[in-house]
Design a protein around this motif. Structure first.
Motif, PDB file in Angstrom:
ATOM      1  N   ALA A 288       6.407   1.466  -5.051  1.00 50.52           N
ATOM      2  CA  ALA A 288       5.513   2.000  -6.080  1.00 50.52           C
ATOM      3  C   ALA A 288       5.516   1.145  -7.339  1.00 50.52           C
ATOM      4  O   ALA A 288       4.488   0.994  -8.004  1.00 50.52           O
ATOM      5  CB  ALA A 288       5.910   3.430  -6.425  1.00 50.52           C
ATOM      6  N   GLU A 289       6.662   0.586  -7.670  1.00 55.33           N
ATOM      7  CA  GLU A 289       6.763  -0.277  -8.847  1.00 55.33           C
ATOM      8  C   GLU A 289       7.305  -1.638  -8.416  1.00 55.33           C
ATOM      9  O   GLU A 289       8.255  -1.711  -7.639  1.00 55.33           O
ATOM     10  CB  GLU A 289       7.696   0.340  -9.887  1.00 55.33           C
ATOM     11  CG  GLU A 289       7.185   1.652 -10.467  1.00 55.33           C
ATOM     12  CD  GLU A 289       8.121   2.207 -11.523  1.00 55.33           C
ATOM     13  OE1 GLU A 289       8.047   1.761 -12.677  1.00 55.33           O
ATOM     14  OE2 GLU A 289       8.938   3.086 -11.174  1.00 55.33           O
ATOM     15  N   CYS A 290       6.703  -2.705  -8.930  1.00 55.37           N
ATOM     16  CA  CYS A 290       7.114  -4.058  -8.532  1.00 55.37           C
ATOM     17  C   CYS A 290       7.201  -4.981  -9.734  1.00 55.37           C
ATOM     18  O   CYS A 290       6.347  -4.938 -10.626  1.00 55.37           O
ATOM     19  CB  CYS A 290       6.104  -4.646  -7.540  1.00 55.37           C
ATOM     20  SG  CYS A 290       5.873  -3.684  -6.035  1.00 55.37           S
ATOM     21  N   LYS A 291       8.206  -5.825  -9.727  1.00 51.53           N
ATOM     22  CA  LYS A 291       8.340  -6.845 -10.759  1.00 51.53           C
ATOM     23  C   LYS A 291       7.460  -8.044 -10.392  1.00 51.53           C
ATOM     24  O   LYS A 291       7.051  -8.194  -9.237  1.00 51.53           O
ATOM     25  CB  LYS A 291       9.794  -7.263 -10.894  1.00 51.53           C
ATOM     26  CG  LYS A 291      10.704  -6.153 -11.431  1.00 51.53           C
ATOM     27  CD  LYS A 291      12.144  -6.633 -11.575  1.00 51.53           C
ATOM     28  CE  LYS A 291      13.035  -5.525 -12.137  1.00 51.53           C
ATOM     29  NZ  LYS A 291      14.449  -5.975 -12.256  1.00 51.53           N
TER      30      LYS A 291
ATOM     31  N   MET B  18      -4.937  -7.672  -8.245  1.00 51.03           N
ATOM     32  CA  MET B  18      -5.658  -6.483  -8.682  1.00 51.03           C
ATOM     33  C   MET B  18      -5.307  -6.149 -10.125  1.00 51.03           C
ATOM     34  O   MET B  18      -4.135  -5.999 -10.469  1.00 51.03           O
ATOM     35  CB  MET B  18      -5.311  -5.301  -7.764  1.00 51.03           C
ATOM     36  CG  MET B  18      -6.018  -4.001  -8.104  1.00 51.03           C
ATOM     37  SD  MET B  18      -7.812  -4.152  -8.208  1.00 51.03           S
ATOM     38  CE  MET B  18      -8.218  -4.698  -6.539  1.00 51.03           C
ATOM     39  N   ASN B  19      -6.347  -6.047 -10.961  1.00 51.36           N
ATOM     40  CA  ASN B  19      -6.133  -5.833 -12.385  1.00 51.36           C
ATOM     41  C   ASN B  19      -7.324  -5.060 -12.959  1.00 51.36           C
ATOM     42  O   ASN B  19      -8.246  -4.691 -12.234  1.00 51.36           O
ATOM     43  CB  ASN B  19      -5.955  -7.189 -13.093  1.00 51.36           C
ATOM     44  CG  ASN B  19      -5.097  -7.098 -14.334  1.00 51.36           C
ATOM     45  OD1 ASN B  19      -5.087  -6.077 -15.021  1.00 51.36           O
ATOM     46  ND2 ASN B  19      -4.372  -8.161 -14.632  1.00 51.36           N
TER      47      ASN B  19
ATOM     48  N   GLY C 252       2.640  -0.893  -4.744  1.00 48.48           N
ATOM     49  CA  GLY C 252       2.365   0.125  -3.738  1.00 48.48           C
ATOM     50  C   GLY C 252       1.639   1.344  -4.273  1.00 48.48           C
ATOM     51  O   GLY C 252       0.896   1.998  -3.537  1.00 48.48           O
ATOM     52  N   TYR C 253       1.837   1.644  -5.534  1.00 45.13           N
ATOM     53  CA  TYR C 253       1.161   2.786  -6.151  1.00 45.13           C
ATOM     54  C   TYR C 253      -0.351   2.541  -6.180  1.00 45.13           C
ATOM     55  O   TYR C 253      -1.141   3.369  -5.719  1.00 45.13           O
ATOM     56  CB  TYR C 253       1.698   2.979  -7.574  1.00 45.13           C
ATOM     57  CG  TYR C 253       1.178   4.206  -8.284  1.00 45.13           C
ATOM     58  CD1 TYR C 253       1.928   5.377  -8.338  1.00 45.13           C
ATOM     59  CD2 TYR C 253      -0.063   4.204  -8.919  1.00 45.13           C
ATOM     60  CE1 TYR C 253       1.459   6.501  -8.987  1.00 45.13           C
ATOM     61  CE2 TYR C 253      -0.544   5.324  -9.577  1.00 45.13           C
ATOM     62  CZ  TYR C 253       0.221   6.467  -9.611  1.00 45.13           C
ATOM     63  OH  TYR C 253      -0.256   7.585 -10.247  1.00 45.13           O
TER      64      TYR C 253
ATOM     65  N   ILE D 243       0.815  -1.217   0.000  1.00 45.52           N
ATOM     66  CA  ILE D 243       0.000   0.000   0.000  1.00 45.52           C
ATOM     67  C   ILE D 243       0.853   1.274   0.000  1.00 45.52           C
ATOM     68  O   ILE D 243       0.384   2.327   0.396  1.00 45.52           O
ATOM     69  CB  ILE D 243      -0.966   0.021   1.191  1.00 45.52           C
ATOM     70  CG1 ILE D 243      -0.204  -0.060   2.519  1.00 45.52           C
ATOM     71  CG2 ILE D 243      -2.007  -1.062   1.073  1.00 45.52           C
ATOM     72  CD1 ILE D 243      -1.043   0.347   3.715  1.00 45.52           C
ATOM     73  N   GLY D 244       2.103   1.158  -0.456  1.00 42.10           N
ATOM     74  CA  GLY D 244       2.881   2.385  -0.565  1.00 42.10           C
ATOM     75  C   GLY D 244       4.385   2.273  -0.442  1.00 42.10           C
ATOM     76  O   GLY D 244       5.104   3.212  -0.780  1.00 42.10           O
TER      77      GLY D 244
END
Length: 313
Positions: A148-151, A180-181, A229-230, A144-145
């Motif tokens: 921000a970017e995840c592989k 989540m999509n 996280g974003y 949740i923060g």
């Protein structure tokens, strides 16, 4: 059990923190000690007020305070005698079972990474939050923060960590994991989400039920919601804003009341070697109380040890 609380952390500290700690002490058994870390004289003056007194509260003096707007790394490096630094030092030394703060979020993150450190095998520790469901139960969403970017492999690990949290903290035997999509189909979303879907689908350690959409967040479709996280932060802040708007308009509802940040109290950092909960900067006494109660539940379940064991196997 001992739970350390940063008495100087938060926009309304130390008053709100001390009042919240006292509220928590009234609900906790006598064998749970609450340790307030901060400027001793200030804390003592508040605790000596007739309405602010408790036998299971201790004070640890901290000369310095990491302010809300300070640069996290710089502040912790220069303020080694701050309440956050001392709190993490006690957690690392095993002197307390959990550490809570509504102070500088960045400093809490940096403090965790440089003191108790990430669990071996954890690519990126994350922040999580409870998600209320229409049936009255709760799920968990992560991140949740913090990231921000995840592989894809990081998101896959969030699914494993979230499942362990849902099982041991929320009491869900076989947590359902949803990604989540923007659609339910496997081919929907970015390339990262499509690749993540395939990893989750093949992971035998989790109960993956496929993609979920924004409309599914508060339903009983999934117990663990996985996202970067974003995205997670946008979902969380949107929920808080819904409560704020309804409250301003005088609209009261039992379900939407759970969107209030005070109801949960804080966000656990998952994937580090210790129990850590970060509270909202504007935390009220009620939020502080619930942050402490969540920390107690985490300590009781040894959640970080369960995560460590699961990843090592």
């Amino acid at each position: 059990m001992k739970i350390a609380i940063d008495a100087m952390g938060g926009d309304f500290a130390p008053q709100a923190v001390i009042e919240g700690t006292l509220l928590a002490s009234e609900e906790l058994p006598s064998d749970v000690k609450l340790i307030l870390i901060g400027k001793e004289q200030v804390i003592q003056e508040l605790l000596h007020t007739p309405t602010l007194a408790s036998n299971n509260i201790e004070i640890i003096h901290a000369e310095e305070v990491v302010e809300m707007g300070e640069h996290p790394t710089k502040a912790l490096t220069q303020k080694t005698k701050s309440s956050i630094a001392i709190g993490y030092g006690m957690l690392k030394a095993g002197q307390v079972n959990a550490f809570c703060s509504a102070g500088n979020t960045g400093a809490m993150h940096v403090g965790a990474m440089f003191s108790i450190k990430a669990i071996e095998g954890v690519m990126r520790p994350c922040l999580s939050s409870h998600v209320p469901k229409e049936d009255g139960s709760y799920g968990v969403i992560l991140d949740i923060g913090a990231n921000a970017e995840c592989k894809p492999d990081v998101l896959e690990q969030f699914a494993v960590i979230g499942s362990i949290y849902a099982k041991h903290i929320l009491g869900i035997k076989n947590p359902r994991v949803g990604l989540m999509n923007i659609g339910e189909e496997e081919q929907k979303g970015t390339q990262i989400l499509q690749s993540t879907h395939q990893l989750l689908k093949a992971n035998s350690k989790i109960n993956f039920i496929g993609n979920i959409e924004g409309r599914d967040v508060y339903s009983d479709k999934a117990d663990v919601i996985v996202c970067d996280g974003y995205t997670g932060n946008v979902i969380l802040k949107m929920a808080e804003s819904v409560y704020d708007v309804m409250h301003k308009r005088g609209l009261e509802d039992e379900f939407f009341a759970k969107f209030n940040y005070e109801a949960i109290g804080g966000s656990p950092i998952l994937g580090v070697n210790g129990n850590v909960v970060i509270g909202h900067g504007v935390s009220s006494p009620l939020a502080i109380k619930n942050m402490i109660l969540l920390a107690k539940k985490m300590a009781e379940s040894n959640i970080y040890l369960n995560i460590k064991q699961a990843l090592s196997s």
